[in-house]
Design a protein around this motif. Sequence first.
Motif, short mmCIF file in Angstrom:
data_model
loop_
_atom_site.label_atom_id
_atom_site.label_comp_id
_atom_site.label_asym_id
_atom_site.label_seq_id
_atom_site.Cartn_x
_atom_site.Cartn_y
_atom_site.Cartn_z
N THR A 2 42.94 -3.33 16.84
CA THR A 2 42.32 -2.52 17.87
C THR A 2 42.43 -1.04 17.49
O THR A 2 43.21 -0.66 16.60
N THR A 3 41.68 -0.19 18.20
CA THR A 3 41.76 1.25 17.91
C THR A 3 43.16 1.78 18.19
O THR A 3 43.66 2.67 17.49
N TYR A 53 39.75 -2.15 11.18
CA TYR A 53 39.07 -2.56 12.41
C TYR A 53 38.22 -3.81 12.20
O TYR A 53 38.32 -4.77 12.98
N ARG A 71 43.82 7.89 19.32
CA ARG A 71 42.77 6.89 19.51
C ARG A 71 41.39 7.52 19.48
O ARG A 71 40.47 6.96 18.87
N PRO A 72 41.19 8.70 20.10
CA PRO A 72 39.86 9.32 19.97
C PRO A 72 39.49 9.62 18.53
O PRO A 72 38.32 9.50 18.14
N LYS A 73 40.49 10.00 17.72
CA LYS A 73 40.20 10.27 16.30
C LYS A 73 39.76 9.00 15.59
O LYS A 73 38.82 9.01 14.78
N VAL A 74 40.43 7.90 15.89
CA VAL A 74 40.05 6.62 15.28
C VAL A 74 38.62 6.26 15.68
O VAL A 74 37.81 5.82 14.86
N SER A 75 38.29 6.44 16.95
CA SER A 75 36.93 6.13 17.42
C SER A 75 35.89 6.99 16.72
O SER A 75 34.81 6.51 16.35
N ARG A 76 36.21 8.28 16.52
CA ARG A 76 35.26 9.17 15.83
C ARG A 76 35.07 8.75 14.39
O ARG A 76 33.96 8.79 13.85
N LEU A 79 35.39 5.69 13.19
CA LEU A 79 34.56 4.48 13.19
C LEU A 79 33.09 4.84 13.37
O LEU A 79 32.20 4.28 12.72
N GLY A 80 32.80 5.79 14.29
CA GLY A 80 31.43 6.23 14.48
C GLY A 80 30.88 6.87 13.22
O GLY A 80 29.72 6.63 12.84
N ARG A 94 29.90 4.21 10.65
CA ARG A 94 28.61 3.56 10.94
C ARG A 94 27.44 4.49 10.66
O ARG A 94 26.44 4.11 10.04
#
Length: 324
Positions: free
Chosen positions: A23-24, A17, A35-40, A42-43, A46
């Motif tokens: 992109t996600t 990323y 995609r929700p798994k990728v977003s989680r 990334l969170g 961080r």
Amino acid sequence: MTAATQTALAVQVARLYYHQGLTTGEIAAELGLSRPKVSRLLGYARESGLVEIRIHDPAAHPRSLAGQLQDHFPGVQVQVTPVPPGSAEDDWLPRVAQATAALLDSLLRGGMTVGLAWGNTVDAVSHALTPRRLGGLDFVQLNGSANIQELVSGFVTDTVTRFARNYGGRAHLFPVPTFFDDPHTKEMMWRERSVRQVLDLQARADLLLYSVGSPVAERPSHVYAAGSLDGADQAELSRLGVVGDIATVFFRADGSWEDLPINARASGPDLALIAAHPQSVCVVSGLGKVPALHAALRGGLMKRLIVDEPTALALLEQVTEPEV
């Protein structure tokens, strides 16, 4: 999924990323994840410290400079205008002029009188103004400019009238010499009714806008370049330790201006009036103006300063330089 597996996968997602710019959705397709798994992930990267996000705000350094300068000159509001790193000095003035034009829009109100000291910097501000109609604004020229060069070029009159046209106001020119040959001639001229009307407007000005002039600026101040001073005048200024002027009234390195003979012949206002004015805005750009700006600050000759970042930094270095 074990903690170790989650961490390794979060690092992999973060690299794709942040380093590769995927992109996600692209990451999800590549790794076979939703995609929700990728977003989680990334969170998680961080929140767990695997990824640190740093924002380099180009305005942060100017704000820091402004604060440091205000510590040295607590009676002055300082606004430092950022400029692109490595940019040429000629590119700084338009940035400062734009910042000044924006400030004027916040300060000007209908019915005000504004005193303008002509010069390259104030002229640049006049070109940066955004058209705005305000009722009953008066713009009055603070120092004379009646000489052959000005009659041909129209530089000064164009500057003052440009301000007036921009705000739908009135321009009040000051058709007297920049410098008189004899101070007695000035005294007699100051008794004339038409001149007194302009002087009265100057004295009633709600806001003053000016710069500091310097003979060593990269772009010489208009008063030095337009032939207002002859060789003898310039030699006298050097001998007396003069480093700059405001509205063609000169001052020394310590900010004092009293008892300078040329000031008795100058058409600009007594600097005591500028020092005492509650709403005086000084606009400065260029490294060659640093000695004059430092002196003006020492003399209390402004309430507000707008300056470009490199000039502010050079000023701070001069202020903090140990005395020998």
